[in-house]
Design a protein around this motif. Structure first.
Motif, PDB file in Angstrom:
ATOM      1  N   PHE A  22       0.844  -1.190   0.000  1.00 42.46           N
ATOM      2  CA  PHE A  22       0.000   0.000   0.000  1.00 42.46           C
ATOM      3  C   PHE A  22       0.882   1.244   0.000  1.00 42.46           C
ATOM      4  O   PHE A  22       1.801   1.352   0.805  1.00 42.46           O
ATOM      5  CB  PHE A  22      -0.904  -0.007   1.244  1.00 42.46           C
ATOM      6  N   GLY A  23       0.624   2.153  -0.938  1.00 42.79           N
ATOM      7  CA  GLY A  23       1.352   3.412  -0.948  1.00 42.79           C
ATOM      8  C   GLY A  23       1.845   3.776  -2.333  1.00 42.79           C
ATOM      9  O   GLY A  23       1.427   3.187  -3.321  1.00 42.79           O
ATOM     10  N   ASP A  24       2.724   4.766  -2.374  1.00 45.62           N
ATOM     11  CA  ASP A  24       3.253   5.235  -3.653  1.00 45.62           C
ATOM     12  C   ASP A  24       4.375   4.345  -4.152  1.00 45.62           C
ATOM     13  O   ASP A  24       5.024   3.656  -3.361  1.00 45.62           O
ATOM     14  CB  ASP A  24       3.802   6.661  -3.496  1.00 45.62           C
ATOM     15  N   ARG A  58       2.305  -1.299  -6.287  1.00 44.78           N
ATOM     16  CA  ARG A  58       1.733  -0.671  -5.088  1.00 44.78           C
ATOM     17  C   ARG A  58       0.320  -0.211  -5.438  1.00 44.78           C
ATOM     18  O   ARG A  58       0.001   0.000  -6.610  1.00 44.78           O
ATOM     19  CB  ARG A  58       2.520   0.557  -4.667  1.00 44.78           C
ATOM     20  N   LYS A  60      -3.083   2.349  -3.922  1.00 42.94           N
ATOM     21  CA  LYS A  60      -3.730   3.215  -2.950  1.00 42.94           C
ATOM     22  C   LYS A  60      -5.216   3.167  -3.272  1.00 42.94           C
ATOM     23  O   LYS A  60      -5.608   2.814  -4.376  1.00 42.94           O
ATOM     24  CB  LYS A  60      -3.221   4.663  -3.069  1.00 42.94           C
ATOM     25  N   LYS A  68     -10.575  -3.282  -0.957  1.00 41.63           N
ATOM     26  CA  LYS A  68      -9.226  -3.010  -0.457  1.00 41.63           C
ATOM     27  C   LYS A  68      -8.453  -4.309  -0.235  1.00 41.63           C
ATOM     28  O   LYS A  68      -7.282  -4.420  -0.616  1.00 41.63           O
ATOM     29  CB  LYS A  68      -9.330  -2.227   0.854  1.00 41.63           C
TER      30      LYS A  68
END
Ligand code: ZN
Length: 150
Positions: A22-24, A58, A60, A68
């Motif tokens: 999860f994330g950039d 990744r 978001k 999710k």
């Protein structure tokens, strides 16, 4: 939301609470955004592709636990695979979540993805579970636009 509670297996809850990848991803060279208007789920997916192989991924997003968790589990299953292998995996995943085939038919290949087989009883949730995958296909094409499940 009793229907949902039945779907919430431990693994889904865990991935929703502690999503993997999860994330950039600053070194991403492919990306796409997915939107499921039926539920309001959004997924942004970032890929680092090299020689047709998914070196890194990744995501978001915001939305329901299914969307999710599905994105989180997807990232763990596709990392290191080729684009074609990931596409084949999605085809099998889609057949399982839509109820076209039994989860047992592809359990070895699907790994943890098999926990989403329960969504077949809830057509609206099928979109939630498939959103990340539709977004993945768009990211392969590097479509810098929002894909919708509708
Ligand atoms: Zn959803």
């Amino acid at each position: 939301m009793d229907d949902l509670r039945e779907l919430y297996q431990e693994i889904i809850l865990d991935h929703n609470k502690n999503p993997k990848n999860f994330g950039d991803l600053p070194e991403a060279n492919h990306q796409a955004e997915g939107y499921n208007p039926l539920c309001g789920d959004r997924v942004n997916l970032y890929l680092k592709l090299e020689n047709d192989k998914i070196q890194d991924v990744r995501f978001k997003g915001s939305g329901c636990a299914i969307s999710k968790a599905a994105a989180s589990v997807m990232t763990t299953e596709i990392k290191g695979k080729t684009v074609d292998e990931a596409k084949q995996l999605f085809k099998k995943f889609q057949k399982v979540i839509t109820g076209e085939v039994d989860a047992d038919a592809h359990s070895a290949e699907l790994g943890k993805l098999v926990v989403f087989a329960g969504v077949r009883q809830f057509p609206v949730r099928v979109k939630c579970a498939a959103l990340a995958w539709h977004t993945l296909l768009a990211a392969f094409e590097d479509e810098r636009k929002t894909v919708s499940t509708e």
